[in-house]
Design a protein around this motif. Structure first.
Motif, PDB file in Angstrom:
ATOM      1  N   MET A  24       4.991  10.385   8.181  1.00 20.09           N
ATOM      2  CA  MET A  24       6.026   9.549   7.555  1.00 20.09           C
ATOM      3  C   MET A  24       5.540   8.114   7.388  1.00 20.09           C
ATOM      4  O   MET A  24       5.807   7.475   6.365  1.00 20.09           O
ATOM      5  CB  MET A  24       7.310   9.574   8.400  1.00 20.09           C
ATOM      6  CG  MET A  24       8.021  10.909   8.393  1.00 20.09           C
ATOM      7  SD  MET A  24       8.496  11.456   6.751  1.00 20.09           S
ATOM      8  CE  MET A  24       9.653  10.196   6.299  1.00 20.09           C
ATOM      9  N   ARG A  40       2.439   7.186   6.993  1.00 20.54           N
ATOM     10  CA  ARG A  40       1.469   7.174   5.896  1.00 20.54           C
ATOM     11  C   ARG A  40       2.181   7.200   4.543  1.00 20.54           C
ATOM     12  O   ARG A  40       1.760   6.540   3.596  1.00 20.54           O
ATOM     13  CB  ARG A  40       0.534   8.384   6.003  1.00 20.54           C
ATOM     14  CG  ARG A  40      -0.490   8.230   7.070  1.00 20.54           C
ATOM     15  CD  ARG A  40      -1.568   9.299   6.938  1.00 20.54           C
ATOM     16  NE  ARG A  40      -2.175   9.480   8.228  1.00 20.54           N
ATOM     17  CZ  ARG A  40      -2.012  10.549   9.003  1.00 20.54           C
ATOM     18  NH1 ARG A  40      -1.256  11.551   8.619  1.00 20.54           N
ATOM     19  NH2 ARG A  40      -2.611  10.625  10.167  1.00 20.54           N
ATOM     20  N   LEU A  41       3.267   7.971   4.473  1.00 26.97           N
ATOM     21  CA  LEU A  41       4.027   8.020   3.217  1.00 26.97           C
ATOM     22  C   LEU A  41       4.665   6.665   2.924  1.00 26.97           C
ATOM     23  O   LEU A  41       4.681   6.221   1.775  1.00 26.97           O
ATOM     24  CB  LEU A  41       5.097   9.111   3.286  1.00 26.97           C
ATOM     25  CG  LEU A  41       4.581  10.550   3.285  1.00 26.97           C
ATOM     26  CD1 LEU A  41       5.729  11.514   3.503  1.00 26.97           C
ATOM     27  CD2 LEU A  41       3.857  10.855   2.000  1.00 26.97           C
ATOM     28  N   GLN A  42       5.203   6.018   3.951  1.00 30.56           N
ATOM     29  CA  GLN A  42       5.779   4.683   3.762  1.00 30.56           C
ATOM     30  C   GLN A  42       4.721   3.698   3.294  1.00 30.56           C
ATOM     31  O   GLN A  42       4.973   2.867   2.431  1.00 30.56           O
ATOM     32  CB  GLN A  42       6.418   4.188   5.048  1.00 30.56           C
ATOM     33  CG  GLN A  42       7.721   4.852   5.385  1.00 30.56           C
ATOM     34  CD  GLN A  42       8.300   4.324   6.684  1.00 30.56           C
ATOM     35  OE1 GLN A  42       7.666   3.556   7.393  1.00 30.56           O
ATOM     36  NE2 GLN A  42       9.507   4.754   6.998  1.00 30.56           N
ATOM     37  N   SER A  50       1.940   4.414   1.632  1.00 26.03           N
ATOM     38  CA  SER A  50       1.528   4.705   0.259  1.00 26.03           C
ATOM     39  C   SER A  50       2.602   4.309  -0.747  1.00 26.03           C
ATOM     40  O   SER A  50       2.290   3.951  -1.885  1.00 26.03           O
ATOM     41  CB  SER A  50       1.186   6.183   0.105  1.00 26.03           C
ATOM     42  OG  SER A  50       2.343   6.968   0.271  1.00 26.03           O
ATOM     43  N   ALA A  51       3.875   4.380  -0.338  1.00 32.31           N
ATOM     44  CA  ALA A  51       4.977   3.981  -1.226  1.00 32.31           C
ATOM     45  C   ALA A  51       5.218   2.477  -1.178  1.00 32.31           C
ATOM     46  O   ALA A  51       6.110   1.967  -1.841  1.00 32.31           O
ATOM     47  CB  ALA A  51       6.249   4.715  -0.844  1.00 32.31           C
TER      48      ALA A  51
END
Length: 168
Positions: free
Chosen positions: A88, A90-92, A94-95
């Protein structure tokens, strides 16, 4: 241009207590030994501040006690949850959402501590390295993908907000 002159050993006066000759070395010259050292204590150890090593060590020991109190199954579950949290983050990242970058290191270290305790237990049971890796691969394949606790909490908050809007 700079001139450089080298004095011969006989022309330099050095007190005898600072000189020592070593027969074991292939070095033919003199070694100069000073009776004092040039070491300076690290800043963190002197200050005793918030990030001093003593405080960090105590926190780590406390965390290890908590981890060792858990069963192997509980450790496995928490490792899966922490890896989901790491995903999560890493997703934050990247976003380009806001996140604490220190959480990456904290989670990775916690995962590593848990896996270390798990391996220590395997060693106590007499499980070899090869068998341990085989069991680890089998365990990883058996993991059922599920949302991490932070995402579950976020979904519950959103559902509560929607329910509040509908009732209002």
């Amino acid at each position: 241009m700079m001139n450089l002159s080298i004095a011969s050993p006989s022309s330099v006066a050095i007190p005898a207590k600072f000189l020592s000759s070593t027969s074991k070395s292939s070095f033919n010259g003199l070694q100069i030994r000073f009776p004092f050292s040039f070491r300076v204590p690290p800043k963190a150890a002197c200050t005793g501040g918030r990030n001093s090593p003593v405080v960090m060590m105590a926190k780590r020991e406390e965390e290890l006690k908590d981890i060792r109190a858990k069963t192997t199954e509980e450790i496995n579950e928490e490792v899966v949850d922490l890896k989901g949290e790491l995903l999560m983050l890493r997703l934050q990242k990247s976003a380009r959402n806001e996140f604490k970058s220190s959480e990456f290191r904290r989670m990775r270290k916690r995962i590593a501590r848990m896996l270390t305790v798990k391996r220590e237990r395997e060693i106590e049971e007499g499980v070899g390295k090869r068998l341990s890796r085989k069991l680890d691969r089998k365990w990883k394949r058996s993991i059922v993908v599920r949302p991490p606790p932070s995402l579950k909490k976020l979904r519950e908050e959103e559902e509560a907000a929607e329910a509040a809007e509908k009732s209002a």
